[in-house]
Scaffold this motif. Structure first.
Motif, PDB file in Angstrom:
ATOM      1  N   TYR A   1     -84.134  46.210 -31.471  1.00 52.59           N
ATOM      2  CA  TYR A   1     -84.527  45.884 -32.814  1.00 52.59           C
ATOM      3  C   TYR A   1     -85.439  46.800 -33.603  1.00 52.59           C
ATOM      4  O   TYR A   1     -85.394  47.263 -34.735  1.00 52.59           O
ATOM      5  N   TRP A   2     -86.641  47.093 -32.805  1.00 51.67           N
ATOM      6  CA  TRP A   2     -87.604  47.988 -33.346  1.00 51.67           C
ATOM      7  C   TRP A   2     -87.245  49.094 -33.475  1.00 51.67           C
ATOM      8  O   TRP A   2     -87.480  49.953 -34.422  1.00 51.67           O
ATOM      9  N   LEU A   3     -86.433  49.760 -32.225  1.00 50.96           N
ATOM     10  CA  LEU A   3     -86.226  51.350 -32.369  1.00 50.96           C
ATOM     11  C   LEU A   3     -85.151  51.504 -33.288  1.00 50.96           C
ATOM     12  O   LEU A   3     -85.394  53.017 -33.721  1.00 50.96           O
ATOM     13  N   LYS A   4     -84.180  51.005 -33.675  1.00 50.68           N
ATOM     14  CA  LYS A   4     -83.370  51.282 -34.464  1.00 50.68           C
ATOM     15  C   LYS A   4     -84.110  51.686 -36.109  1.00 50.68           C
ATOM     16  O   LYS A   4     -83.381  52.394 -36.697  1.00 50.68           O
ATOM     17  N   GLY A   5     -85.052  50.833 -36.318  1.00 50.77           N
ATOM     18  CA  GLY A   5     -85.942  51.493 -37.672  1.00 50.77           C
ATOM     19  C   GLY A   5     -86.778  52.327 -37.214  1.00 50.77           C
ATOM     20  O   GLY A   5     -87.117  53.479 -38.137  1.00 50.77           O
ATOM     21  N   TYR A   6     -87.566  52.403 -36.089  1.00 52.44           N
ATOM     22  CA  TYR A   6     -88.750  53.194 -35.833  1.00 52.44           C
ATOM     23  C   TYR A   6     -88.194  54.755 -35.787  1.00 52.44           C
ATOM     24  O   TYR A   6     -88.596  55.582 -36.247  1.00 52.44           O
ATOM     25  N   ALA A   7     -87.028  54.663 -34.876  1.00 52.55           N
ATOM     26  CA  ALA A   7     -86.426  56.012 -34.793  1.00 52.55           C
ATOM     27  C   ALA A   7     -86.016  56.689 -36.113  1.00 52.55           C
ATOM     28  O   ALA A   7     -86.373  57.902 -36.194  1.00 52.55           O
TER      29      ALA A   7
ATOM     30  N   ALA B   1     -84.559  57.243 -21.472  1.00 52.26           N
ATOM     31  CA  ALA B   1     -84.161  56.156 -20.591  1.00 52.26           C
ATOM     32  C   ALA B   1     -83.068  55.231 -20.643  1.00 52.26           C
ATOM     33  O   ALA B   1     -82.531  55.062 -19.441  1.00 52.26           O
ATOM     34  N   VAL B   2     -82.615  54.786 -21.660  1.00 52.34           N
ATOM     35  CA  VAL B   2     -81.331  54.403 -21.769  1.00 52.34           C
ATOM     36  C   VAL B   2     -79.938  55.087 -21.290  1.00 52.34           C
ATOM     37  O   VAL B   2     -79.185  54.816 -20.578  1.00 52.34           O
ATOM     38  N   LEU B   3     -80.134  56.412 -21.614  1.00 53.40           N
ATOM     39  CA  LEU B   3     -78.920  57.351 -21.450  1.00 53.40           C
ATOM     40  C   LEU B   3     -79.039  57.683 -19.882  1.00 53.40           C
ATOM     41  O   LEU B   3     -77.956  57.818 -19.283  1.00 53.40           O
ATOM     42  N   ASN B   4     -80.260  57.734 -19.423  1.00 56.38           N
ATOM     43  CA  ASN B   4     -80.210  58.272 -18.062  1.00 56.38           C
ATOM     44  C   ASN B   4     -80.269  57.038 -17.047  1.00 56.38           C
ATOM     45  O   ASN B   4     -79.807  57.217 -15.739  1.00 56.38           O
ATOM     46  N   ASN B   5     -80.082  55.810 -17.555  1.00 57.59           N
ATOM     47  CA  ASN B   5     -80.031  54.570 -16.500  1.00 57.59           C
ATOM     48  C   ASN B   5     -78.696  53.994 -16.775  1.00 57.59           C
ATOM     49  O   ASN B   5     -78.704  52.718 -16.255  1.00 57.59           O
ATOM     50  N   GLN B   6     -77.780  54.448 -17.030  1.00 59.31           N
ATOM     51  CA  GLN B   6     -76.523  53.886 -17.335  1.00 59.31           C
ATOM     52  C   GLN B   6     -76.114  53.479 -15.887  1.00 59.31           C
ATOM     53  O   GLN B   6     -76.212  54.532 -15.111  1.00 59.31           O
ATOM     54  N   ARG B   7     -75.584  52.430 -15.479  1.00 59.57           N
ATOM     55  CA  ARG B   7     -75.239  52.034 -14.201  1.00 59.57           C
ATOM     56  C   ARG B   7     -73.515  52.511 -13.965  1.00 59.57           C
ATOM     57  O   ARG B   7     -72.830  53.046 -14.918  1.00 59.57           O
ATOM     58  N   ASP B   8     -73.362  52.618 -12.549  1.00 51.46           N
ATOM     59  CA  ASP B   8     -72.105  53.240 -12.125  1.00 51.46           C
ATOM     60  C   ASP B   8     -70.815  52.601 -12.928  1.00 51.46           C
ATOM     61  O   ASP B   8     -70.098  53.483 -13.121  1.00 51.46           O
ATOM     62  N   ASN B   9     -70.903  51.452 -12.980  1.00 51.11           N
ATOM     63  CA  ASN B   9     -69.533  50.880 -13.764  1.00 51.11           C
ATOM     64  C   ASN B   9     -69.878  50.911 -15.250  1.00 51.11           C
ATOM     65  O   ASN B   9     -68.639  50.513 -16.037  1.00 51.11           O
ATOM     66  N   GLY B  10     -70.658  51.667 -15.660  1.00 52.67           N
ATOM     67  CA  GLY B  10     -70.597  51.877 -17.183  1.00 52.67           C
ATOM     68  C   GLY B  10     -71.698  51.064 -18.053  1.00 52.67           C
ATOM     69  O   GLY B  10     -72.042  51.103 -19.242  1.00 52.67           O
TER      70      GLY B  10
ATOM     71  N   CYS C   1     -78.899  52.401 -32.138  1.00 46.40           N
ATOM     72  CA  CYS C   1     -79.884  53.557 -31.963  1.00 46.40           C
ATOM     73  C   CYS C   1     -79.366  54.651 -31.383  1.00 46.40           C
ATOM     74  O   CYS C   1     -79.595  55.955 -31.780  1.00 46.40           O
ATOM     75  N   LEU C   2     -78.589  54.479 -30.463  1.00 50.32           N
ATOM     76  CA  LEU C   2     -77.830  55.903 -29.984  1.00 50.32           C
ATOM     77  C   LEU C   2     -77.006  56.560 -31.057  1.00 50.32           C
ATOM     78  O   LEU C   2     -76.818  57.780 -31.103  1.00 50.32           O
TER      79      LEU C   2
ATOM     80  N   ASP D   1     -74.400  65.147 -26.844  1.00 49.16           N
ATOM     81  CA  ASP D   1     -73.144  64.717 -26.475  1.00 49.16           C
ATOM     82  C   ASP D   1     -73.156  63.532 -25.369  1.00 49.16           C
ATOM     83  O   ASP D   1     -72.099  63.014 -25.132  1.00 49.16           O
ATOM     84  N   ARG D   2     -74.419  63.504 -24.639  1.00 49.00           N
ATOM     85  CA  ARG D   2     -74.357  62.526 -23.947  1.00 49.00           C
ATOM     86  C   ARG D   2     -74.039  61.107 -24.437  1.00 49.00           C
ATOM     87  O   ARG D   2     -73.690  60.200 -23.596  1.00 49.00           O
ATOM     88  N   VAL D   3     -74.355  60.932 -25.590  1.00 47.55           N
ATOM     89  CA  VAL D   3     -74.276  59.735 -26.420  1.00 47.55           C
ATOM     90  C   VAL D   3     -72.696  59.225 -26.277  1.00 47.55           C
ATOM     91  O   VAL D   3     -72.264  58.319 -25.827  1.00 47.55           O
TER      92      VAL D   3
END
Length: 683
Positions: A112-118, A139-148, A172-173, A183-185
């Protein structure tokens, strides 16, 4: 409802004009926006229907004037410093910072905060904010779990994964991708959506929040589809629509929670892009009509929601969450792009100018959960059951509210980035007028910059200057609001000779050159709205601004920890002395009815224009660049009631023998205490 609420009811006036070289353009009148496809900005791929306008990247708009000031106040205020207050933004034990999604702190607050802050960081090119935003996004992009899957591992029993909190993080992404082209997104979202498609229907979007708000997930699916064209995304979109709450009911809503309504009523229209069913689009318009016909007979663009709208609680003293304001403005912007209906821009302005700006202290260092059209006391007491919230929900408090404390950050920056949109015929459309500039590819593919100079909505004159390295032929669309009868357009000081109508778009097509100047005048006139379903009360408009009684506001500082809502949490080092909260008490009488000659408003109101504020912050009573002088009478029986709220409106006209007195009305958006729905009294 007004005629503007017909589905896709906008029109475009394609106008002629004279240029410096005395050449005259052809003129014509068309009834719909162009159906070609923009060559430079991503828009809907088949089989999705084409949007009428296209959102520009977050970096395209550079705000100026009061809008830039608002973003700077947010940066220097609560939005920019929430990381030192909110426990949900703590980098210790935060579920957003590990692959397992485990941690005490982790739900909707961070995204919620990040979408405006960024986005504020991207728009202001603030490197500190950009760096802080990237910490969380990495942190979000690097911590995706193996199943997606990704994000906090929240389950609601029987293996039902709560996906609501991921929906705002996807937004946010998307903004980060617009800024960085990382392209990671794309690979991240593709993997996540494949995982979502694999979830059985009986375990998908089952919890209250995610089920209501599936439309947010749906819009992200379409965003990715328009980049990759992966067909499985259309199957996922159908799955999401099927499992989202039914926002297509003709005379009912799935629930009456104010934020859900503001955020979710657009879902059928979003899916209409794929279903191609007019009934889906009609459902969104009907939801808008339904909530306002029952609870929205009030000024300010919203309705009486408090936490939940309740039968019998429809007076203008009923409030709406700050989250609801942000989500309504966002819905308006999305629907404007999709439908081309200028009504949605007008509603966005109504909410932004007249309600959203008053939900904060003038320095944007604290906010309140609830704001109402008629609000004569803003304190830390419990006003339930007068409002549908039990606790200090009217307090201006930076430590409080959780959802609104974080989600408010997106209000002005989303407004700014949607102030201009691309058009399908490789042009630009001015949608939400404000000082600043837009830089975009148009016409021959070269970038142009249009610099806007204006004090709108406090002034009717808007000037746009074209900056281009070489001549560039493209259409420039100017939105004409419904209230702006007699609007005038000049190009290089020559008036265009095709009539300009209200509630539509003027299309100026030209081979634009460096220094061309477009001038737009939107004549602001007094207008009276009568709310016959709400005791025949009235509200006064001048252009897009609604006016409120000027009430002297007494600010009383309080301890932010002691006056916070019960579920609020903060970091141990958060300093309430640095971040105080405030009660606002009336220091002058507020219980007046207006004397109004409805056939001659100029006899009832005098417009007083004042100097533009030196600090570029017009949304305060002290700084208001326009005031109205009026006549009224005190109504002694209209008082603060047993719930500590402005009592329910008396029926108009009120028969009162008190002498008339002069009243000052100020813009509603700068009035933290306000009476904006007035009783009328006899002369």
């Amino acid at each position: 409802m007004k005629k503007t609420l017909k589905t896709i009811a906008s029109f475009v006036a394609s106008s002629s004009m004279f240029f410096a070289n005395a050449q005259t353009m052809k003129s014509s009148f068309v009834t719909k926006l162009p159906q070609s496809k923009n060559s430079f900005y991503t828009s809907n791929k088949e089989p999705l229907t084409q949007e009428k306008f296209i959102k520009l990247p977050v970096t395209a708009v550079h705000p100026g004037g009061w809008l830039k000031k608002a973003l700077e106040l947010q940066r220097d205020g609560l939005t920019g410093n929430l990381g030192e207050i909110s426990i949900w933004l703590s980098k210790t034990n935060n579920a957003w910072l590990n692959k397992e999604g485990k941690g005490e702190y982790g739900w909707e607050e961070l995204p919620y905060w990040l979408k405006g802050y960024a986005n504020i960081g991207y728009m202001l090119n603030d490197q500190h904010m950009i760096s802080e935003a990237k910490f969380w996004i990495d942190a979000v992009l690097n911590n995706q779990r193996d199943n997606g899957d990704f994000g906090p591992m929240v389950e609601k029993g029987e293996g039902k994964r709560d996906l609501w909190t991921n929906m705002p993080m996807l937004w946010c992404l998307q903004s980060y991708y617009e800024y960085s082209q990382d392209d990671r997104v794309i690979s991240f979202m593709t993997k996540y959506f494949k995982w979502e498609l694999s979830i059985p229907d009986d375990k998908f979007l089952e919890d209250y929040w995610e089920k209501s708000r599936g439309g947010d997930n749906l819009s992200s699916v379409y965003w990715l589809y328009n980049i990759t064209g992966d067909k499985f995304l259309l199957d996922l979109a159908t799955k999401i629509d099927k499992n989202t709450s039914d926002w297509r009911q003709p005379n009912n809503l799935p629930n009456w929670h104010n934020v859900n309504i503001a955020q979710c009523f657009r879902e059928p229209a979003t899916y209409a892009q794929q279903s191609h069913l007019p009934s889906d689009m009609d459902a969104t318009y009907n939801d808008y009509r339904l909530i306002r016909s029952i609870y929205g007979q009030v000024p300010g663009g919203m309705w009486g929601g408090d936490e939940n709208s309740r039968k019998g609680y429809d007076d203008p003293r009923q409030a709406v969450e700050t989250c609801g304001l942000v989500e309504q403005m966002t819905s308006d912007q999305m629907l404007l792009a999709q439908t081309g209906d200028p009504f949605w821009a007008q509603n966005c302005e109504d909410v932004a100018f007249n309600t959203f700006s008053a939900a904060f202290m003038p320095d944007y260092k604290s906010l309140r959960y609830l704001t109402a059209p008629n609000m004569v006391l803003s304190d830390s007491k419990n006003h339930s059951p007068g409002i549908d919230n039990n606790g200090p929900f009217l307090m201006m408090n930076p430590f409080s509210s959780r959802c609104c404390q974080h989600n408010h950050s997106a209000g002005w920056v989303y407004y700014a980035q949607n102030s201009w949109m691309a058009t399908q015929d490789n042009g630009l459309a001015a949608q939400l007028y404000a000082e600043g500039s837009v830089t975009a590819k148009v016409g021959n593919g070269k970038e142009v910059t249009i610099v806007t100079s204006t004090h709108y909505p406090f002034d009717e004159k808007i000037q746009m200057t074209i900056n281009t390295a070489s001549p560039n032929a493209f259409p420039l669309y100017l939105r004409i609001p419904e209230w702006a009868e007699g609007a005038m357009v000049k190009v290089n000081n020559r008036k265009i000779n095709t009539p300009v109508k209200a509630s539509g778009y003027v299309n100026l097509s030209n081979n634009w050159k460096q220094g061309d100047v477009v001038e737009l005048v939107l004549p602001m006139k007094l207008a009276l709205r009568t709310w016959d379903k709400n005791k025949n009360s009235v509200s006064v408009n001048y252009g897009p601004l609604t006016y409120s009684l000027k009430i002297d506001e007494q600010y009383i500082q309080k301890d932010s920890k002691e006056t916070a809502i019960g579920d609020s949490k903060w970091q141990a080092t958060a300093d309430p002395a640095k971040w105080p909260s405030f009660e606002i008490h009336p220091a002058s009488a507020w219980n007046y009815g207006l004397i109004v000659d409805k056939n001659n408003l100029q006899k009832s109101f005098t417009v007083v224009k004042k100097k533009w504020p030196s600090d570029n912050n017009p949304f305060t009573n002290t700084n208001a660049p326009i005031e109205l002088k009026a006549k009224g009478k005190a109504i002694p029986s209209w008082t603060i009631d047993q719930y500590g709220l402005c009592a329910v409106l008396p029926q108009s006209p009120v028969q009162i023998s008190a002498p008339a007195t002069e009243l000052t009305l100020v813009p509603m958006g700068g009035a933290r205490l306000r009476i904006s729905a007035f009783p009328t009294v006899a002369k």
